[in-house]
Design an enzyme around this catalytic site. Structure first.
Site, PDB file in Angstrom:
ATOM      1  N   LYS A 189      44.272  49.214 -27.269  1.00 17.33           N
ATOM      2  CA  LYS A 189      43.476  50.169 -27.795  1.00 17.33           C
ATOM      3  C   LYS A 189      44.609  50.998 -29.042  1.00 17.33           C
ATOM      4  O   LYS A 189      45.304  51.701 -28.634  1.00 17.33           O
ATOM      5  CB  LYS A 189      43.222  51.261 -26.746  1.00 17.33           C
ATOM      6  CG  LYS A 189      42.081  52.436 -27.163  1.00 17.33           C
ATOM      7  CD  LYS A 189      43.155  53.729 -27.759  1.00 17.33           C
ATOM      8  CE  LYS A 189      42.103  54.661 -28.519  1.00 17.33           C
ATOM      9  NZ  LYS A 189      43.038  55.795 -29.220  1.00 17.33           N
ATOM     10  N   CYS A 297      59.827  60.100 -30.100  1.00 15.93           N
ATOM     11  CA  CYS A 297      60.103  60.588 -28.599  1.00 15.93           C
ATOM     12  C   CYS A 297      61.743  60.518 -28.492  1.00 15.93           C
ATOM     13  O   CYS A 297      62.189  61.085 -27.568  1.00 15.93           O
ATOM     14  CB  CYS A 297      59.531  59.981 -27.730  1.00 15.93           C
ATOM     15  SG  CYS A 297      59.755  58.163 -27.474  1.00 15.93           S
ATOM     16  N   GLU A 398      58.173  70.315 -26.814  1.00 11.93           N
ATOM     17  CA  GLU A 398      58.158  69.153 -27.904  1.00 11.93           C
ATOM     18  C   GLU A 398      57.120  69.598 -29.015  1.00 11.93           C
ATOM     19  O   GLU A 398      56.009  69.892 -28.837  1.00 11.93           O
ATOM     20  CB  GLU A 398      57.435  67.752 -27.525  1.00 11.93           C
ATOM     21  CG  GLU A 398      57.621  66.539 -28.437  1.00 11.93           C
ATOM     22  CD  GLU A 398      57.171  65.429 -27.887  1.00 11.93           C
ATOM     23  OE1 GLU A 398      57.948  64.279 -27.870  1.00 11.93           O
ATOM     24  OE2 GLU A 398      56.045  65.140 -27.740  1.00 11.93           O
TER      25      GLU A 398
END
Length: 517
Positions: A189, A297, A398
């Protein structure tokens, strides 16, 4: 690869492409009436549209993978690895092309885009040795005349749910190579904002000889993606994305009996001690913080610095950040590209405003920079906050943008405590010339990936990408030995052989496999 002015103009003037989804090695036109825009973040112009695949189309991708699994899992491991060798060669040959495609749709500058593709190639190379990691164990005479052998087998259909920030490395590196080389089949996906990189790499995989159905690709909404978490044909899910969604993926898929790895958010910190080589440390921090416009990240958005050198370091960081050249991602002299979307730009600017409102000192404001000729791009310049306190949003959560937060501490112990208080634990770094502090830091930091004078401690692909705490949900990480273990399961076979003269022997309760009376 260096684009000429004419080539860059051609990239920007290309017509909007209607993309397709991949099932059974066929690129199919979706029957969906809804398509999602793919933008060029450097210009703010639409460059493609990708389908919101219908539920039936998503199900057809899983069904194709399920049909392909018996034959593919029975294919000898050397033949599966030979496919990876051919794929690696094609990726090498198309490296420049893939880098431009990636830079154009995602917004990371060419050097970073090239690195994204090279990291995918690195994992493909490691997957070529997966037959070593799939080897089992054998012991003769576990009981008199009884032998046991164990080996690793593929499970079936795996689904990869990929994020937008690494369109090559994550879906076509961390996810696909180990999944199919170990004998599973796969449904990707792809991230709807950046699908073209993975699509082009899938074309190259088919050119390398991929059998129909072994790897398939769809783009869809969260509704259809959610169905993959419980589809009975799916045996496992590998996911990279936000922590709230990762928790949902983990709980839902694991609750449905599936194997799950969910790699999620981070707020990586670096501790800079007064004995650090400051100029070099500052250069490393700039690279780590502003590469990919902070949208990774393993970015380094928080610097924890000893008070005795804090003023000097902040001045260095501000100077180096101001020297970065903002520009279109696919032009060779650009050093900082745009963020991926208008929504992400608005979010980052909202976070900057929140930092100001909460009282952090705004040393460098990256809002509303001017990039001549590209005013509609999604630009956010380097931003630095100083004197960030515990509990302030910019230092704890974040942001996924080019924003640095400086936290001042008196010494090593306070710095380590500040870092370990964070709920995320992907990476952490220390800049120091002290071997003792480096070792203590490596031992006591909570993060799963540690850098000693390294700002982005992403390990080579033979090692696991090992986030901790709220940065990971699951038992087995991606890449390395964990990558092979995640995509396989152990089968142990115990056997004994006898002749007619043994026919009358008594068979014990444990059929001879218990060795103690």
């Amino acid at each position: 690869m260096v684009l000429t002015h004419e080539e860059a103009t051609a990239v920007e003037a290309a017509p909007v492409k209607r993309l397709r989804y991949l099932v059974d090695n066929q690129w199919r036109e979706s029957s969906s009436e809804k398509y999602m825009p793919v933008m060029n973040p450097s210009t703010g112009q639409q460059i493609a549209e990708t389908p919101c695949c219908t539920q039936a189309e998503v199900d057809s991708a899983v069904a194709a993978a399920a049909r392909a699994f018996p034959a593919w899992s029975a294919t000898p491991i050397p033949k599966r690895i030979q496919l990876m060798f051919r794929f690696k060669q094609l990726l090498d040959e198309h490296l420049d092309e893939l880098s431009v495609v990636l830079a154009t749709e995602m917004g990371k500058v060419l050097d970073e885009a090239r690195g994204d593709v090279l990291k995918a190639i690195e994992v493909v190379e490691c997957a070529c040795s997966s037959h070593y990691l799939m080897q089992g164990d054998t012991t003769m005479n576990v009981s008199t005349g009884y032998d046991t052998v164990s080996f690793r087998e593929p499970l079936g259909v795996f689904v990869g749910i990929a994020p937008y920030n690494f369109p090559a490395m994550i879906p076509m590196g961390w996810m696909l190579p180990f999944a199919i080389t170990t004998g599973n089949t796969f449904v990707l996906k792809a991230a709807s904002m950046v699908p073209q990189t993975s699509m082009r790499m899938m074309e190259l995989l088919i050119e390398a000889g991929l059998p129909a159905g072994v790897a398939n690709l769809v783009t869809c909404t969260r509704v259809e993606a959610d169905s993959l978490l419980t589809n009975p044909e799916v045996r496992g899910i590998t996911f990279v994305g936000s922590t709230p969604v990762g928790k949902h993926v983990y709980a839902t898929a694991a609750g449905a009996g599936k194997r799950v790895q969910a790699l999620t958010q981070a707020k990586n910190h670096a501790l800079v001690l007064e004995d650090a080589v400051l100029e070099r440390a500052a250069s490393g921090i700039i690279n780590s913080t502003y590469g990919c416009a902070g949208q990774r990240c393993m970015a380094l958005p928080v610097v924890v610095v000893q008070e005795s050198i804090a003023d000097e370091l902040v001045a260095l960081l501000k100077q180096k950040a101001q020297e970065l050249k903002l520009g279109p991602a696919y032009l060779p002299d650009s050093q900082l590209g745009p963020v991926v979307s208008a929504a992400q730009k608005a979010w980052v600017e909202e976070c900057i405003a929140r930092g100001v409102a909460e009282g952090a000192e705004l040393v460098l404001d990256g809002r509303n920079p001017v990039v001549e000729g590209y005013q509609d791009g999604y630009w956010v310049g380097p931003t630095i906050f100083d004197h960030v306190q515990p509990g302030q949003f910019v230092g704890d959560e974040e942001i996924f943008g080019p924003v640095t937060s400086i936290k001042r501490v008196k010494d090593f112990e306070e710095g380590l405590a500040v870092m370990n208080a964070n709920s995320y634990a992907n990476g952490s770094s220390i800049y120091t010339s002290s071997g003792w502090h480096a070792r203590e830091f490596s031992r006591r930091t909570h993060a799963g990936m540690v850098g000693v004078n390294v700002g982005i401690p992403v390990p080579f692909s033979t090692f696991a990408f090992s986030g901790h705490k709220d940065s990971f949900f699951g038992d087995l990480h991606s890449m390395g030995k964990d990558g092979v273990l995640f995509f396989t399961e152990v089968k142990s076979v115990t056997s004994v052989w006898f002749t007619d003269e043994h026919a009358g022997e008594r068979v014990s309760t444990w059929d001879g496999t218990l060795t103690r009376g």
